[in-house]
Design an enzyme around this catalytic site. Structure first.
Site, PDB file in Angstrom:
ATOM      1  N   HIS A  52      56.054  37.439  41.332  1.00 33.88           N
ATOM      2  CA  HIS A  52      57.051  38.210  40.586  1.00 33.88           C
ATOM      3  C   HIS A  52      57.442  37.555  39.262  1.00 33.88           C
ATOM      4  O   HIS A  52      58.006  38.214  38.401  1.00 33.88           O
ATOM      5  CB  HIS A  52      58.318  38.402  41.413  1.00 33.88           C
ATOM      6  CG  HIS A  52      58.123  39.273  42.612  1.00 33.88           C
ATOM      7  ND1 HIS A  52      57.554  40.518  42.526  1.00 33.88           N
ATOM      8  CD2 HIS A  52      58.398  39.069  43.928  1.00 33.88           C
ATOM      9  CE1 HIS A  52      57.499  41.047  43.751  1.00 33.88           C
ATOM     10  NE2 HIS A  52      57.999  40.176  44.605  1.00 33.88           N
ATOM     11  N   HIS A  70      55.555  43.488  48.547  1.00 31.77           N
ATOM     12  CA  HIS A  70      56.147  43.823  47.255  1.00 31.77           C
ATOM     13  C   HIS A  70      55.061  43.974  46.194  1.00 31.77           C
ATOM     14  O   HIS A  70      54.013  43.348  46.285  1.00 31.77           O
ATOM     15  CB  HIS A  70      57.115  42.721  46.828  1.00 31.77           C
ATOM     16  CG  HIS A  70      58.227  42.513  47.794  1.00 31.77           C
ATOM     17  ND1 HIS A  70      58.266  41.451  48.655  1.00 31.77           N
ATOM     18  CD2 HIS A  70      59.323  43.248  48.052  1.00 31.77           C
ATOM     19  CE1 HIS A  70      59.347  41.529  49.405  1.00 31.77           C
ATOM     20  NE2 HIS A  70      60.015  42.616  49.065  1.00 31.77           N
TER      21      HIS A  70
END
Lengths: 506, 578
Positions: free
Chosen positions: A137, A174
């Site tokens: 991320h 994710h």
């Protein structure tokens, strides 16, 4: 099949003693547990273990902005109150707290991935594993979702020094937004992410419509899924898409992010916690407020790893998410076993952390029954859309595609069960079939041939260069005919090319 | 909950980062109490004077009772003079010399100087300022650190003053005290002021008032949201945050019972409105929070079987209820009306514009179906060089240090290859298989084996810092204290033992504590739980307490580790009972 793969495994004992803070779901201690479990299965005997160097700030700045790296370097938990604006600017604080040894932690995991990439580049190993890495991320100038430094981007940049095209595959629950964002404009990296999407699930990106821009258009693939996908449909979708991607994109190396939060029963996926007072802590970490009910079992997760490994391309495997320590350790141990071609027995051998694996003390975890929100029609729509996007690549191959023909072959799903002769024949037939389509590029067919017939390795070089030459001279190189005859001393292959050059192989 | 109710009444306001301007507003607001530097330039000059004074005192340069202080002049290349004060501030802001080292070009950037001088500047700093810096940090006895210390110049001023007062031997010099007092007061009064403004209707003022918050963001966020909630429902009866939370927990546990209750009491409505606006606020600041609600209700109910028939999963019954809530919250927010079930099920595109409703929000919120665009620009994408076909020789220097296999034991490991991937044996000859002692014994056995095999690699991988053996470097007394520490700071009282760890163990580093926590404490607790309450285990639920920490798995039990006493005792017992 190729000779036995050489596996490099990266681990630093210091990484496990980092603590994000009370109630924070990310627990680097899971890495200790994984390492212990791997060693208790004696898997170290089949691989090499390395301690990575601590990445230098200048190495981190290959991707990240210098001011961000510098700030990470100097921020301390006890001084952070004086840097409110910076903390906000770099998105540090909530999800990504400042803790002791933060920078060292980043240096270790990023160093691991960079070292892994370098070992692959120098052909010192075929598969490199860094379970501490995979923090996908992190952005160029800010932290996000428990990630500070994006080691994957750094590793891929390292691989790009030796490889024309790198494929990035992400099976974390994710979306791999940091990596996608970093390579949004380039066709030298194709990012493929399977993730949960919708319901404001973190990070909110990753729609199937995100496909990249400029040169990178169509080189970002997103497979958004809904809650509750099961092993079978996930692996089927994964195999279909990945084999198509590899066939078309022809990467020369692969980076695989194996986030274990896509597993059934992950902590982030268990909202029941919230009812008895855990509410508060859940709110502190926004990314926590999510249901990740993607129900893939370890078997399904590991199946993906197995499948990717079969392509026999230089492979960099990293960890990622995963917030139920025991299951993370289980999953990554099984996957280390898969990469070492070792089937692991279900009963966990004694090790320091055995008590964590109660009550069954076994490697497999029971799957729970949960509704699958991914209807057949939904999955097929997604698949169709992804394939449609891939078709654009097929119809507009960039010049680059022909420059470096990679060594690879397309494995069959169940090749192990067949005897080698039959397998070869079948493969050849499928190749010939495919070669009648004008779309398939010449060098790729060649390299596939070579991988089917290992004795031809020496010939391969010359014909490859000739094949390349004709490409660069602008000659059409579609194969019009491809024959093979079996002689006593081998197989004769005749390849007809539209430019009427004949390449003959013994 | 204690923390929450405190939050409702306490001074911890604050919400969003404020810029300097806003801070000034606040300062003016409290002018009647203390007059602190109204003009930043005044501050600067004052500080500069103090700095010069401190520096000359420090270097013992003709300080004549404060009559004439000549600033030290440093020239680069005989031309460019260095502003030592500015330099000191810049470096100080970045955490001091030690942290700045290696990043001097950033300092040069801030000083607006040519980076080529960075070497000189470093030298200058080292020669004139480094010792001062260290001295200041040492003698700095300002106890207001932490939450309020975000104003660098104030802290610096205090530092100078305390240093000077110390130097002059004038105990409790007036100035020195005034500063800290000032600081304290201003902090307090701001919050007081802010608190009062809750009941104010003055919308314009609101944004400026949330800057004191030294507490974590949650507090800031929620209390801000709380403020909004208060504002919205100010005509109604006041409800406390803790009440609201317990109401929410109730709803989460059994949504139908609460929501479909026909006789909505006024209180319920209040609670709901407040909960929604709190949630709303959190949602605005951070994209995800609304999920608690959706997810929560999803989890709590049996889903309708028709949900996975087609792609319209989203519009299925339960979900639509979630959305209704979301919709309702949006409505509530914009119109401040009461929140009844507003949206209907077929309305699947919420049009509420969250970004507009609150001027302070930083994050634009992705709503369902509205996806976050990928950000593009030089601040986001990596620089990828064009592929030229040439291979750059990368540094082969950094490939990692090989820990395994060891060169000399290669042959041995080959012999033992057949053990690869063996699981746990089905049975053992222990007296009580599966008991703590049995597991411990086999673990120790394994450990010895691993140690023998790995040799030096065992230590390089840090294995000697893993497992219950970590406790051997702790005394029984310390172990007991650790348990006490955890027991006395239960999360149910909104306390976290980590905050007190350094008080209990002043001699231990955080790393040692963390290592002990994971390797010994949690492991022992887990082995206890496994046997006593196997059905309720959640080892990731760190803070949850289960039963009591019996002494049965305490220090004396670990003593078994690595010794042969266990084997002996097993054999012995077998002989005794034939």
């Amino acid at each position: 099949m190729r000779s036995k793969d050489k596996i490099a495994y990266f681990y630093d004992g210091d990484v496990g003693s980092v603590y994000f803070g009370p109630n924070h779901p990310m627990k680097p201690h899971r890495l200790c547990m994984t390492h212990h479990l791997v060693l208790s299965y004696d898997l170290h005997k089949k691989m090499e273990i390395y301690r990575p160097h601590k990445a230098y700030p200048s190495e981190l700045a290959q991707f990240h902005s210098e001011d961000y790296v510098e700030f990470l370097h100097r921020i301390r938990p006890d001084t952070q109150n004086s840097f409110r604006t910076e903390l906000a600017r770099f998105n540090l604080g909530e999800d990504c707290p400042v803790f002791e040894n933060l920078f060292e932690f980043c240096q270790i995991y990023a160093g691991g991935t960079i070292d892994a990439a370098r070992r692959l580049n120098n052909q010192l190993c075929d598969v490199a594993i860094n379970w501490a890495g995979g923090l996908h991320h992190a952005k160029k100038c800010e932290a996000s979702g428990f990630c500070y430094i994006n080691d994957l981007v750094l590793g891929i940049l390292e691989l790009l020094k030796h490889h024309a095209r790198v494929l990035y595959i992400d099976i974390d629950v994710h979306h791999g937004d940091g990596v996608e964002e970093a390579f949004y404009f380039t066709d030298r990296v194709m990012t493929v992410s399977f993730h949960k999407f919708g319901d404001l699930f973190f990070p909110g990106t990753g729609d199937v419509k995100e496909i990249g821009e400029k040169e990178g258009k169509f080189y970002a693939i997103n497979v958004p899924l809904k809650d509750g996908i099961d092993d079978t449909s996930f692996t089927r979708l994964f195999k279909t898409i990945i084999s198509k991607v590899i066939e078309i994109y022809q990467p020369s190396s692969i980076v695989l992010q194996c986030g274990a939060d896509s597993l059934a029963g992950d902590r982030l996926g268990c909202f029941n916690l919230s009812i008895d007072g855990k509410f508060l802590s859940l709110w502190i970490y926004p990314s926590l407020c999510i249901i990740a009910n993607i129900m893939i079992c370890i078997a399904g997760h590991a199946e993906c790893v197995k499948f990717v490994k079969k392509f026999n391309l230089p492979l960099l495997v990293t960890g990622g998410g995963g917030y139920t320590k025991e299951n993370v350790a289980r999953c990554w141990t099984v996957e280390t076993g898969v990469l070492l071609d070792t089937e692991l027995p279900n009963k966990i051998p004694e090790n320091e952390y055995l008590e964590y694996f109660a009550p069954d003390y076994s490697l497999k975890i029971p799957s729970r029954l949960i509704e699958n929100f991914n209807s057949k029609s939904y999955l097929s729509t997604i698949k169709v859309q992804v394939m449609e996007n891939l078709r654009h690549i097929q119809h507009a191959p960039s010049v680059q595609m022909q420059e470096v023909p990679p060594d690879f072959y397309i494995p069959d799903f169940d090749e192990d069960e067949q005897n080698p002769d039959e397998r070869m024949d079948r493969k050849l037939n499928s190749l010939i079939e495919r070669s009648s389509h004008p779309a398939s590029a010449f060098p790729s067919v060649f390299s596939q041939l070579v991988s089917i017939f290992p004795p031809f390795q020496s010939i391969h070089k010359t014909s490859k260069s000739r094949g390349m030459m004709s490409t660069t001279m602008g000659t059409m190189t579609t194969i019009t005919r491809l024959d093979h005859e079996v002689h006593s001393d081998g197989i004769q292959l005749t390849v007809a090319v539209s430019s009427e050059d004949y390449y003959s192989l013994p | 909950m204690a923390g929450w109710s405190m939050l409702a009444n306490g001074p911890c306001l604050g919400g969003v980062d404020v810029n300097h301007k806003q801070k000034m507003v606040v300062k003016h607001a409290v002018n009647d109490i203390v007059v602190v530097g109204n003009n930043p330039n005044d501050d600067d000059v004052k500080l500069r004077k103090l700095f010069d004074e401190a520096l000359s005192v420090f270097h013992d340069l003709g300080y004549n009772n404060g009559k004439c202080i000549k600033p030290i002049q440093v020239l680069l290349d005989d031309v460019q003079s260095v502003d030592l004060f500015k330099l000191f501030c810049v470096v100080g802001k970045r955490g001091g010399f030690d942290l700045v080292n290696g990043w001097w070009h950033f300092v040069m950037g801030e000083l607006r100087m040519d980076p080529k001088y960075s070497g000189c500047i470093k030298l200058v700093y080292y020669k004139y300022l480094y010792n001062l810096e260290r001295r200041l940090t040492k003698s700095y006895s300002y106890c207001e650190q932490g939450s309020d210390s975000d104003d660098f110049s104030l802290v610096l001023e205090a530092k100078f003053r305390s240093f000077l007062s110390y130097q002059n031997g004038k105990k409790g010099k007036k100035d020195g005290r005034v500063v800290s007092l000032e600081h304290k007061k201003s902090g307090k009064s701001i919050s007081k002021d802010g608190y009062q403004s809750r009941c104010n209707d003055d919308d314009e003022n609101v944004s400026g008032k949330y800057n004191v918050g030294g507490d974590d963001s949650l507090d800031r966020g929620t209390s801000h949201a709380y403020y909004l909630a208060q504002k919205e429902s100010r005509k109604r009866k006041r409800v406390s945050v803790s009440e609201m939370l317990s109401w929410m927990v109730r709803v989460a546990a059994c949504p139908e019972a609460v929501i479909s209750k026909s006789n909505h009491t006024m209180k319920d409505n209040d609670l709901k409105a407040m909960a929604i606006s709190v949630r709303d606020f959190l949602l605005k600041r951070r994209p995800l929070d609304s999920n608690d609600f959706q997810s929560c209700s999803k989890n709590q109910q049996n889903l309708h079987p028709s949900m996975y028939d087609d792609m319209k999963v989203d519009q299925a019954v339960e979900n639509s209820r979630c959305r209704e809530r979301q919709m309702a919250s949006g409505k509530c927010h914009s119109s401040c009306s009461c929140c009844i079930h507003g949206g209907s099920a077929d309305d699947d595109k919420p049009k509420t514009n969250y970004a507009d409703s609150l001027p302070i929000t930083k994050v634009t919120v992705p709503l369902k179906d509205k996806h976050v665009p990928v950000r593009v620009g030089s601040r986001f994408q990596a620089k990828v060089p064009k592929w030229t076909g040439e291979v750059y020789e990368s540094d082969s220097k950094w490939l990692g240090t090989k820990l395994w296999p060891l060169e000399e034991v290669d042959s041995i490991s080959k012999v033992q290859m057949n053990t690869v991937g063996k699981g746990r044996p089905d049975s053992c000859s222990c007296l009580v298989p599966g008991s703590v002692v049995c597991v411990r014994f086999h673990t120790a056995e394994r450990r010895m084996k691993l140690k023998r095999e790995l040799g030096p690699a065992f230590f390089h991988s840090g294995f000697h810092h893993m497992g219950e053996e970590v406790s051997l470097s702790w005394t029984a007394e310390e172990e007991k204290r650790f348990k006490d520490m955890v027991r006395h700071n239960p999360p149910s009282q909104e306390r976290c033992f980590w905050d007190y760890a350094h008080r209990y163990f002043p001699g231990k580093t955080k790393r040692e504590l963390v290592s002990y926590y994971f390797n010994v404490f949690q492991l022992q607790r887990r082995s206890y739980q496994n046997r006593v309450i196997p059905k309720e285990i959640d080892s990731d639920d760190d803070e949850k307490q289960f039963g009591s920490f019996t002494d049965g798995f305490g220090y004396h039990a670990i003593k078994v580790h690595g010794t042969d006493t266990e084997i002996c005792s097993v054999n012995h017992q077998c002989n005794e009972y034939p």
